[in-house]
Scaffold this motif. Structure first.
Motif, PDB file in Angstrom:
ATOM      1  N   ASP A 136       1.054  -1.021   0.046  1.00  0.00           N
ATOM      2  CA  ASP A 136      -0.030  -0.115  -0.133  1.00  0.00           C
ATOM      3  C   ASP A 136       0.877   1.320   0.019  1.00  0.00           C
ATOM      4  O   ASP A 136       0.124   2.243   0.216  1.00  0.00           O
ATOM      5  N   GLY A 137       2.027   1.288  -0.127  1.00  0.00           N
ATOM      6  CA  GLY A 137       3.167   2.469  -0.164  1.00  0.00           C
ATOM      7  C   GLY A 137       3.038   3.050   1.223  1.00  0.00           C
ATOM      8  O   GLY A 137       3.822   3.995   1.283  1.00  0.00           O
ATOM      9  N   SER A 138       2.597   2.624   2.299  1.00  0.00           N
ATOM     10  CA  SER A 138       2.556   3.469   3.659  1.00  0.00           C
ATOM     11  C   SER A 138       4.092   3.423   4.200  1.00  0.00           C
ATOM     12  O   SER A 138       4.315   4.470   4.593  1.00  0.00           O
ATOM     13  N   ARG A 139       4.771   2.482   4.197  1.00  0.00           N
ATOM     14  CA  ARG A 139       5.987   2.431   4.511  1.00  0.00           C
ATOM     15  C   ARG A 139       6.947   3.658   3.931  1.00  0.00           C
ATOM     16  O   ARG A 139       7.718   4.321   4.427  1.00  0.00           O
TER      17      ARG A 139
ATOM     18  N   PRO B 136       4.442   3.952  -3.469  1.00  0.00           N
ATOM     19  CA  PRO B 136       4.169   5.179  -2.760  1.00  0.00           C
ATOM     20  C   PRO B 136       3.400   6.285  -3.789  1.00  0.00           C
ATOM     21  O   PRO B 136       2.726   6.976  -3.205  1.00  0.00           O
ATOM     22  N   LEU B 137       3.953   6.332  -4.932  1.00  0.00           N
ATOM     23  CA  LEU B 137       3.422   7.208  -5.781  1.00  0.00           C
ATOM     24  C   LEU B 137       2.053   6.804  -6.179  1.00  0.00           C
ATOM     25  O   LEU B 137       1.015   7.735  -6.523  1.00  0.00           O
ATOM     26  N   ALA B 138       1.712   5.414  -6.664  1.00  0.00           N
ATOM     27  CA  ALA B 138       0.625   4.998  -6.962  1.00  0.00           C
ATOM     28  C   ALA B 138      -0.512   5.282  -6.011  1.00  0.00           C
ATOM     29  O   ALA B 138      -1.692   5.317  -6.195  1.00  0.00           O
ATOM     30  N   ASN B 139       0.037   5.012  -4.803  1.00  0.00           N
ATOM     31  CA  ASN B 139      -0.974   4.985  -3.732  1.00  0.00           C
ATOM     32  C   ASN B 139      -1.241   6.544  -2.972  1.00  0.00           C
ATOM     33  O   ASN B 139      -2.350   6.928  -2.290  1.00  0.00           O
ATOM     34  N   HIS B 140      -0.382   7.145  -2.923  1.00  0.00           N
ATOM     35  CA  HIS B 140      -0.192   8.625  -2.264  1.00  0.00           C
ATOM     36  C   HIS B 140       0.488   9.681  -3.026  1.00  0.00           C
ATOM     37  O   HIS B 140       1.171  10.566  -2.331  1.00  0.00           O
ATOM     38  N   TRP B 141      -0.140   9.769  -4.221  1.00  0.00           N
ATOM     39  CA  TRP B 141       0.641  10.673  -5.036  1.00  0.00           C
ATOM     40  C   TRP B 141       0.552  12.350  -4.696  1.00  0.00           C
ATOM     41  O   TRP B 141       1.235  12.993  -4.157  1.00  0.00           O
ATOM     42  N   LYS B 142      -0.892  12.660  -4.233  1.00  0.00           N
ATOM     43  CA  LYS B 142      -1.020  13.994  -3.881  1.00  0.00           C
ATOM     44  C   LYS B 142      -0.545  14.437  -2.606  1.00  0.00           C
ATOM     45  O   LYS B 142      -0.047  15.268  -2.503  1.00  0.00           O
ATOM     46  N   GLN B 143      -0.512  13.609  -1.686  1.00  0.00           N
ATOM     47  CA  GLN B 143       0.027  13.814  -0.436  1.00  0.00           C
ATOM     48  C   GLN B 143       1.628  14.022  -0.526  1.00  0.00           C
ATOM     49  O   GLN B 143       2.220  15.007   0.109  1.00  0.00           O
ATOM     50  N   ILE B 144       2.240  13.089  -1.083  1.00  0.00           N
ATOM     51  CA  ILE B 144       3.834  13.168  -1.448  1.00  0.00           C
ATOM     52  C   ILE B 144       4.083  14.699  -2.239  1.00  0.00           C
ATOM     53  O   ILE B 144       4.939  15.375  -1.915  1.00  0.00           O
ATOM     54  N   MET B 145       3.305  14.614  -3.402  1.00  0.00           N
ATOM     55  CA  MET B 145       3.507  15.888  -4.341  1.00  0.00           C
ATOM     56  C   MET B 145       3.343  17.223  -3.406  1.00  0.00           C
ATOM     57  O   MET B 145       3.851  18.142  -3.598  1.00  0.00           O
TER      58      MET B 145
ATOM     59  N   ARG C 253      -0.410   0.247 -11.104  1.00  0.00           N
ATOM     60  CA  ARG C 253       0.536   1.448 -10.457  1.00  0.00           C
ATOM     61  C   ARG C 253       1.200   2.463 -11.213  1.00  0.00           C
ATOM     62  O   ARG C 253       1.109   3.611 -11.199  1.00  0.00           O
ATOM     63  N   LYS C 254       1.728   1.890 -12.475  1.00  0.00           N
ATOM     64  CA  LYS C 254       2.483   2.750 -13.300  1.00  0.00           C
ATOM     65  C   LYS C 254       1.359   3.560 -14.270  1.00  0.00           C
ATOM     66  O   LYS C 254       1.790   4.718 -14.438  1.00  0.00           O
TER      67      LYS C 254
ATOM     68  N   ALA D 121      -1.029   8.809 -15.220  1.00  0.00           N
ATOM     69  CA  ALA D 121      -2.167   9.758 -15.341  1.00  0.00           C
ATOM     70  C   ALA D 121      -1.970  10.996 -14.557  1.00  0.00           C
ATOM     71  O   ALA D 121      -2.384  12.154 -15.077  1.00  0.00           O
ATOM     72  N   ASN D 122      -1.228  10.707 -13.513  1.00  0.00           N
ATOM     73  CA  ASN D 122      -1.362  11.946 -12.441  1.00  0.00           C
ATOM     74  C   ASN D 122      -0.035  12.788 -13.155  1.00  0.00           C
ATOM     75  O   ASN D 122      -0.287  14.033 -12.963  1.00  0.00           O
ATOM     76  N   ALA D 123       1.232  12.067 -13.477  1.00  0.00           N
ATOM     77  CA  ALA D 123       2.103  13.135 -14.080  1.00  0.00           C
ATOM     78  C   ALA D 123       1.983  13.879 -15.247  1.00  0.00           C
ATOM     79  O   ALA D 123       2.180  14.889 -15.378  1.00  0.00           O
ATOM     80  N   LEU D 124       1.432  12.988 -16.197  1.00  0.00           N
ATOM     81  CA  LEU D 124       1.420  13.495 -17.642  1.00  0.00           C
ATOM     82  C   LEU D 124      -0.252  14.187 -17.760  1.00  0.00           C
ATOM     83  O   LEU D 124      -0.333  15.084 -18.820  1.00  0.00           O
ATOM     84  N   PHE D 125      -1.195  13.887 -17.244  1.00  0.00           N
ATOM     85  CA  PHE D 125      -2.633  14.403 -17.278  1.00  0.00           C
ATOM     86  C   PHE D 125      -3.056  15.300 -16.267  1.00  0.00           C
ATOM     87  O   PHE D 125      -4.083  15.656 -16.111  1.00  0.00           O
ATOM     88  N   GLY D 126      -2.188  15.455 -15.180  1.00  0.00           N
ATOM     89  CA  GLY D 126      -2.815  16.341 -14.006  1.00  0.00           C
ATOM     90  C   GLY D 126      -3.626  15.719 -13.331  1.00  0.00           C
ATOM     91  O   GLY D 126      -4.427  16.664 -12.717  1.00  0.00           O
ATOM     92  N   LYS D 127      -3.873  14.515 -13.090  1.00  0.00           N
ATOM     93  CA  LYS D 127      -4.950  13.929 -12.120  1.00  0.00           C
ATOM     94  C   LYS D 127      -4.279  13.755 -10.885  1.00  0.00           C
ATOM     95  O   LYS D 127      -3.099  13.770 -10.722  1.00  0.00           O
ATOM     96  N   ASN D 128      -5.215  13.332 -10.114  1.00  0.00           N
ATOM     97  CA  ASN D 128      -4.708  12.631  -8.768  1.00  0.00           C
ATOM     98  C   ASN D 128      -5.462  11.515  -8.331  1.00  0.00           C
ATOM     99  O   ASN D 128      -6.129  11.253  -7.440  1.00  0.00           O
ATOM    100  N   MET D 129      -5.271  10.571  -9.184  1.00  0.00           N
ATOM    101  CA  MET D 129      -5.824   9.094  -9.280  1.00  0.00           C
ATOM    102  C   MET D 129      -4.899   8.201  -8.023  1.00  0.00           C
ATOM    103  O   MET D 129      -3.907   8.577  -7.725  1.00  0.00           O
ATOM    104  N   THR D 130      -5.687   7.266  -7.619  1.00  0.00           N
ATOM    105  CA  THR D 130      -5.056   6.202  -6.860  1.00  0.00           C
ATOM    106  C   THR D 130      -5.485   5.099  -7.568  1.00  0.00           C
ATOM    107  O   THR D 130      -6.204   4.806  -8.460  1.00  0.00           O
TER     108      THR D 130
END
Length: 337
Positions: free
Chosen positions: A100-103, A125-134, A221-222, A227-236
């Motif tokens: 889940d990318g939490s660690r 971590p990026l696939a599960n928590h993109w918005k929080q990390i960025m 995950r990829k 979707a988030n990096a190239l299309f500006g989304k906040n998907m999980t």
């Protein structure tokens, strides 16, 4: 005259990590010339624990210690949290993904809070928590680079970001999951699922825990990261339906099936798909070899671009990680971060 240097803290010394250290050992002079900085090993983490180096450690010495199972002999054993308390350094994450990318999330947040930047090949971590990390990176004026998370050594984010500035990406289609497609091809040729997996492991493209790859989770995950990096989304991951390959897959008649990532923009909506798809004759993705990763993008100003590797694996992924480290080193040398 004293040379500028930057310390990196390596998380994970598996196949990608060992190749990364080999690159640093073999190309250290070239890397320094191109970045203006000496890349110095400040510490490392593997399955045995974490260590901060009290004196300079050569990449070859860390590799040797890893192979002997004794990296802790090279310095002071520390907690995983202490590894993230090195202001001005770069945390380089090549560790195996948690479910889940939490660690990894907690590690990244702690590192950025303590003035470290992040380079990662770890998708979870990026696939599960993109918005929080960025959001945390932006608030703390830290950088998170992730070239190696999606297409191994195939230039993707750095290429599109650096060379297609005037363009919007309207469509992405790619083969970004090497293991699943390799296994499917082997099954089409008559191998059982497990025999195909064993062959993939023999060639160094499948991990010991291969299910994330073959079940389609790795591809999903990829797809989220794309979707988030190239299309500006906040998907999980919850936003992606996926499929993969297993013992129950009947590969007969699946000559044109590939596990692909596909993302399209339609007006204000973005649609993402990750899974098996029956491709049309003449589809570019069908031309990719069994060891290839590649993609095509349709852009608003730069046209339709097609990029692929002839062969991809841990060595190429490690090169993408190193390129991100070099980009950060250049930024720091120029005083931009």
């Amino acid at each position: 005259m004293q040379r500028n240097s930057i310390s990196i803290y390596v998380q994970g010394i598996g196949s990608v990590g060992r190749n990364f250290l080999s690159i640093l050992a073999d190309e250290g002079k070239l890397i320094s010339e191109r970045t203006g900085m000496d890349i110095v090993l400040g510490g490392a983490t593997d399955r045995t624990g974490s260590v901060i180096f009290s004196k300079p450690v050569a990449p070859a010495d860390l590799l040797k210690a890893k192979l002997s199972g004794n990296i802790l002999s090279l310095g002071k054993e520390v907690t995983s949290r202490e590894m993230t308390e090195n202001e001005g350094g770069i945390l380089v994450d090549m560790s195996s993904a948690s479910r889940d990318g939490s660690r990894e999330l907690q590690m990244y947040l702690s590192a950025m809070k303590n003035g470290m930047d992040i380079v990662t090949a770890n998708k979870s971590p990026l696939a599960n928590h993109w918005k929080q990390i960025m959001d945390n990176a932006s608030a703390g004026r830290r950088m998170v680079l992730y070239e190696a998370t999606v297409a191994g050594g195939v230039p993707l984010f750095s290429l599109l970001g650096g060379s297609c500035g005037p363009s919007t990406v309207n469509e992405f289609r790619g083969i970004v999951s090497l293991t699943a497609n390799f296994v499917l091809k082997q099954m089409r040729e008559g191998k059982t699922f497990m025999d195909a997996v064993a062959e993939a492991q023999k060639r160094g493209i499948a991990e010991t825990n291969f299910r994330d790859d073959t079940d389609g989770l790795d591809g999903a995950r990829k797809t989220v990261i794309l979707a988030n990096a190239l299309f500006g989304k906040n998907m999980t991951l919850k936003d992606i339906k996926t499929s993969g390959v297993s013992e129950s897959t009947d590969a007969k008649g699946m000559d044109r099936y590939r596990l692909i990532a596909e993302i399209t923009r339609s007006g204000n909506e973005v649609h993402a798909f990750s899974g098996l798809r029956n491709l049309d004759d003449g589809d570019y993705l069908l031309s990719l070899g069994e060891m290839s990763l590649g993609y095509e993008v349709n852009t608003s100003r730069n046209g339709r671009l097609r990029i692929h590797s002839v062969s991809d694996g841990p060595g190429e992924t490690a090169a993408a990680v190193m390129n991100d480290v070099m980009l950060l080193a250049k930024e720091k040398f120029q005083g931009k971060c």
